[in-house]
Design a protein around this motif. Structure first.
Motif, PDB file in Angstrom:
ATOM      1  N   MET A   1     -21.011   4.178  -6.546  1.00 26.75           N
ATOM      2  CA  MET A   1     -20.171   3.044  -6.942  1.00 26.75           C
ATOM      3  C   MET A   1     -18.713   3.489  -7.004  1.00 26.75           C
ATOM      4  SD  MET A   1     -20.470   0.676 -10.351  1.00 26.75           S
ATOM      5  CE  MET A   1     -19.301  -0.633 -10.672  1.00 26.75           C
ATOM      6  N   ALA A   2     -17.850   2.742  -6.359  1.00 25.00           N
ATOM      7  CA  ALA A   2     -16.437   3.109  -6.295  1.00 25.00           C
ATOM      8  C   ALA A   2     -15.782   3.028  -7.664  1.00 25.00           C
ATOM      9  CB  ALA A   2     -15.710   2.192  -5.313  1.00 25.00           C
ATOM     10  N   THR A   3     -14.746   3.859  -7.854  1.00 24.10           N
ATOM     11  CA  THR A   3     -13.997   3.866  -9.110  1.00 24.10           C
ATOM     12  C   THR A   3     -12.584   3.361  -8.878  1.00 24.10           C
ATOM     13  OG1 THR A   3     -13.125   6.091  -8.827  1.00 24.10           O
ATOM     14  CG2 THR A   3     -15.327   5.885  -9.818  1.00 24.10           C
ATOM     15  N   ILE A   4     -11.873   3.103  -9.968  1.00 25.63           N
ATOM     16  CA  ILE A   4     -10.491   2.646  -9.878  1.00 25.63           C
ATOM     17  C   ILE A   4      -9.598   3.716  -9.248  1.00 25.63           C
ATOM     18  CG2 ILE A   4      -9.919   3.436 -12.206  1.00 25.63           C
ATOM     19  CD1 ILE A   4      -8.114   1.007 -12.499  1.00 25.63           C
ATOM     20  N   TYR A   5      -9.983   4.995  -9.427  1.00 28.73           N
ATOM     21  CA  TYR A   5      -9.215   6.087  -8.831  1.00 28.73           C
ATOM     22  C   TYR A   5      -9.313   6.033  -7.308  1.00 28.73           C
ATOM     23  CZ  TYR A   5      -9.413   7.839 -13.608  1.00 28.73           C
ATOM     24  OH  TYR A   5      -9.312   7.955 -14.974  1.00 28.73           O
ATOM     25  N   GLU A   6     -10.519   5.746  -6.799  1.00 29.02           N
ATOM     26  CA  GLU A   6     -10.715   5.654  -5.354  1.00 29.02           C
ATOM     27  C   GLU A   6      -9.962   4.465  -4.772  1.00 29.02           C
ATOM     28  OE1 GLU A   6     -15.050   7.253  -4.278  1.00 29.02           O
ATOM     29  OE2 GLU A   6     -15.058   5.876  -6.001  1.00 29.02           O
ATOM     30  N   VAL A   7      -9.927   3.355  -5.518  1.00 29.06           N
ATOM     31  CA  VAL A   7      -9.184   2.179  -5.070  1.00 29.06           C
ATOM     32  C   VAL A   7      -7.702   2.521  -4.960  1.00 29.06           C
ATOM     33  CG1 VAL A   7      -8.459  -0.164  -5.661  1.00 29.06           C
ATOM     34  CG2 VAL A   7     -10.838   0.534  -5.994  1.00 29.06           C
ATOM     35  N   ALA A   8      -7.172   3.175  -5.982  1.00 35.11           N
ATOM     36  CA  ALA A   8      -5.756   3.548  -5.977  1.00 35.11           C
ATOM     37  C   ALA A   8      -5.445   4.496  -4.817  1.00 35.11           C
ATOM     38  CB  ALA A   8      -5.386   4.190  -7.305  1.00 35.11           C
ATOM     39  N   ASP A   9      -6.351   5.455  -4.586  1.00 33.96           N
ATOM     40  CA  ASP A   9      -6.124   6.429  -3.510  1.00 33.96           C
ATOM     41  C   ASP A   9      -6.143   5.745  -2.143  1.00 33.96           C
ATOM     42  OD1 ASP A   9      -5.943   9.273  -2.592  1.00 33.96           O
ATOM     43  OD2 ASP A   9      -7.862   8.732  -1.650  1.00 33.96           O
ATOM     44  N   LYS A  10      -7.119   4.855  -1.932  1.00 32.54           N
ATOM     45  CA  LYS A  10      -7.237   4.194  -0.633  1.00 32.54           C
ATOM     46  C   LYS A  10      -6.069   3.234  -0.390  1.00 32.54           C
ATOM     47  CE  LYS A  10     -10.485   1.783   2.395  1.00 32.54           C
ATOM     48  NZ  LYS A  10     -10.426   2.849   3.405  1.00 32.54           N
ATOM     49  N   ALA A  11      -5.607   2.583  -1.463  1.00 34.75           N
ATOM     50  CA  ALA A  11      -4.507   1.629  -1.325  1.00 34.75           C
ATOM     51  C   ALA A  11      -3.152   2.330  -1.273  1.00 34.75           C
ATOM     52  CB  ALA A  11      -4.530   0.633  -2.474  1.00 34.75           C
ATOM     53  N   GLY A  12      -3.121   3.605  -1.684  1.00 33.56           N
ATOM     54  CA  GLY A  12      -1.861   4.335  -1.714  1.00 33.56           C
ATOM     55  C   GLY A  12      -0.921   3.856  -2.798  1.00 33.56           C
ATOM     56  N   VAL A  13      -1.494   3.470  -3.951  1.00 34.59           N
ATOM     57  CA  VAL A  13      -0.690   2.977  -5.072  1.00 34.59           C
ATOM     58  C   VAL A  13      -1.113   3.716  -6.337  1.00 34.59           C
ATOM     59  CG1 VAL A  13      -0.436   0.680  -4.033  1.00 34.59           C
ATOM     60  CG2 VAL A  13      -2.314   1.118  -5.642  1.00 34.59           C
ATOM     61  N   SER A  14      -0.381   3.486  -7.411  1.00 37.90           N
ATOM     62  CA  SER A  14      -0.684   4.137  -8.677  1.00 37.90           C
ATOM     63  C   SER A  14      -1.829   3.428  -9.386  1.00 37.90           C
ATOM     64  CB  SER A  14       0.553   4.120  -9.575  1.00 37.90           C
ATOM     65  OG  SER A  14       0.867   2.787  -9.948  1.00 37.90           O
ATOM     66  N   LEU A  15      -2.425   4.142 -10.345  1.00 48.19           N
ATOM     67  CA  LEU A  15      -3.480   3.545 -11.162  1.00 48.19           C
ATOM     68  C   LEU A  15      -2.959   2.328 -11.928  1.00 48.19           C
ATOM     69  CD1 LEU A  15      -5.302   6.659 -12.698  1.00 48.19           C
ATOM     70  CD2 LEU A  15      -6.226   5.024 -11.046  1.00 48.19           C
ATOM     71  N   SER A  16      -1.720   2.414 -12.397  1.00 42.79           N
ATOM     72  CA  SER A  16      -1.174   1.306 -13.177  1.00 42.79           C
ATOM     73  C   SER A  16      -1.035   0.049 -12.325  1.00 42.79           C
ATOM     74  CB  SER A  16       0.184   1.691 -13.775  1.00 42.79           C
ATOM     75  OG  SER A  16       1.124   1.985 -12.756  1.00 42.79           O
ATOM     76  N   THR A  17      -0.733   0.230 -11.036  1.00 37.54           N
ATOM     77  CA  THR A  17      -0.630  -0.932 -10.142  1.00 37.54           C
ATOM     78  C   THR A  17      -1.999  -1.586  -9.965  1.00 37.54           C
ATOM     79  OG1 THR A  17       1.249  -0.017  -8.947  1.00 37.54           O
ATOM     80  CG2 THR A  17      -0.032  -1.712  -7.817  1.00 37.54           C
ATOM     81  N   VAL A  18      -3.030  -0.780  -9.757  1.00 31.96           N
ATOM     82  CA  VAL A  18      -4.388  -1.313  -9.637  1.00 31.96           C
ATOM     83  C   VAL A  18      -4.771  -2.045 -10.921  1.00 31.96           C
ATOM     84  CG1 VAL A  18      -6.828  -0.766  -9.308  1.00 31.96           C
ATOM     85  CG2 VAL A  18      -5.076   0.473  -8.012  1.00 31.96           C
ATOM     86  N   SER A  19      -4.435  -1.457 -12.064  1.00 36.08           N
ATOM     87  CA  SER A  19      -4.755  -2.059 -13.346  1.00 36.08           C
ATOM     88  C   SER A  19      -4.071  -3.409 -13.507  1.00 36.08           C
ATOM     89  CB  SER A  19      -4.337  -1.121 -14.487  1.00 36.08           C
ATOM     90  OG  SER A  19      -4.597  -1.720 -15.741  1.00 36.08           O
ATOM     91  N   ARG A  20      -2.808  -3.488 -13.100  1.00 35.77           N
ATOM     92  CA  ARG A  20      -2.089  -4.759 -13.222  1.00 35.77           C
ATOM     93  C   ARG A  20      -2.697  -5.829 -12.313  1.00 35.77           C
ATOM     94  NH1 ARG A  20       2.455  -1.451 -13.052  1.00 35.77           N
ATOM     95  NH2 ARG A  20       3.089  -2.248 -10.986  1.00 35.77           N
TER      96      ARG A  20
END
Length: 333
Positions: A1-20
């Protein structure tokens, strides 16, 4: 199961951006938001609802409390609420009160314990004062078909008095003067309002109200059967019957046929609600519409406004209308 860290890495953005993005913040750059959403889709990422709830103080869940489950009326109500909220990416948790004070209050506590952001309810046993306190001190509520001072736009109601008036006025217009009535329970506001409308129609036509032509039921099919039998056993003849809901009208029609009566030649019958079966019974039932789906959807829109910041227009009062079918006819002496 994918994590928020993997989403941030694939999107090339920070964790805070994914969170927002996950929390629905409007300050995120549209281009970055699109990247995050593409990454979530590619990774089949599903946000952790508990974590998001902690971050936003919202569960995106709304409770629904209804009186019963074994009725098309409440089925239509629940479906309308669920569809309206799901379109806004919210979900529902359903429980039942059975018109019992303790059960209704337990149901409310259950929904609060499940971290519901609000409750939409069709409930009769809880007092106005309890509901006002609940709405002002614990969580927002919306009431379907009940008016409580202090809840304001959260009360979505039908003009039940007008509905009762339309049913009886229709029969009077057909020449009927001796009109029996099977009411709902006297401790229910909508039942009293419908009976009041019946009385108003009689008064306007100069027809005396006859208490012996009223039977108090509890909105069940069996009450329609029992009511008709008791009314027929009395010494006040009648050529027409108004029932305060379609279930009781259906029971009365079934009982009348069992007694060998021809409908509507021997007895004209009007119901209330326009339930799904009203145009399947024989003869098809003349009734008064109760737009419960529209009212329930409006309750959901009120909650979207109050809890989630939507700006939808809310209609709090709905009007009934008469639907004429084949269960009524002109009076023949």
């Amino acid at each position: 199961m994918a994590t928020i860290y993997e989403v941030a890495d694939k999107a090339g953005v920070s964790l805070s951006t994914v969170s927002r993005v996950l929390n629905g913040k409007t300050t995120v750059n549209p281009a970055l938001k699109a990247k995050v959403e593409e990454a979530m889709l590619a990774l089949n990422y599903r946000p952790n609802s508990i974590a998001r709830s902690l971050a936003t103080s919202r569960s995106d869940s709304v409770g629904i409390l209804v009186s019963e489950l074994n009725s098309p009326f409440f089925g239509d109500l629940m479906q309308a609420v669920e569809l309206t909220l799901r379109a806004a990416d919210k979900h529902v948790i359903i429980t039942v009160g059975h018109n019992n004070l303790e059960t209704e209050q337990d149901a409310v506590e259950f929904l609060i314990g499940r971290n519901c952001d609000a409750i939409i309810m069709h409930a009769e046993a809880m007092s106005d004062e309890y509901l006002k306190t609940l709405n002002s001190s614990r969580l927002p509520i919306s009431l379907v078909n009940r008016q409580v001072d202090g809840v304001g736009e959260g009360c979505i109601v039908l003009d039940n008095e007008k509905g009762g008036y339309l049913a009886t006025q229709h029969l009077i217009s057909l020449g009927h003067k001796n009109i029996a009535y099977i009411s709902g329970p006297s401790d229910k506001c909508d039942a009293n309002q419908r009976l009041a409308g019946h009385k108003r129609a009689l008064k306007e036509a100069g027809i005396a109200f006859t208490p012996n032509l009223v039977f108090e039921g509890s909105y069940t099919e069996e009450d329609g059967k029992a009511g008709l039998l008791e009314l027929l056993s009395g010494d006040s003849p009648f050529s027409a019957l108004v029932c305060a809901n379609d279930w009781m009208a259906s029971g009365a029609m079934s009982c009348a046929r069992d007694l060998g009566m021809n409908l509507p030649q021997d007895l004209s019958i009007v119901g209330f609600d326009d339930a799904v079966f009203a145009h399947h019974v024989f003869p098809r039932l003349t009734t008064v519409s109760n737009p419960i789906s529209d009212m329930a959807a409006m309750s959901a829109r009120h909650i979207l406004n109050v809890v989630y910041g939507y700006k939808d227009e809310v209609q709090t009062l709905f009007q009934p209308s008469l639907i004429i079918r084949e269960s009524t006819m002109a009076y023949e002496a």
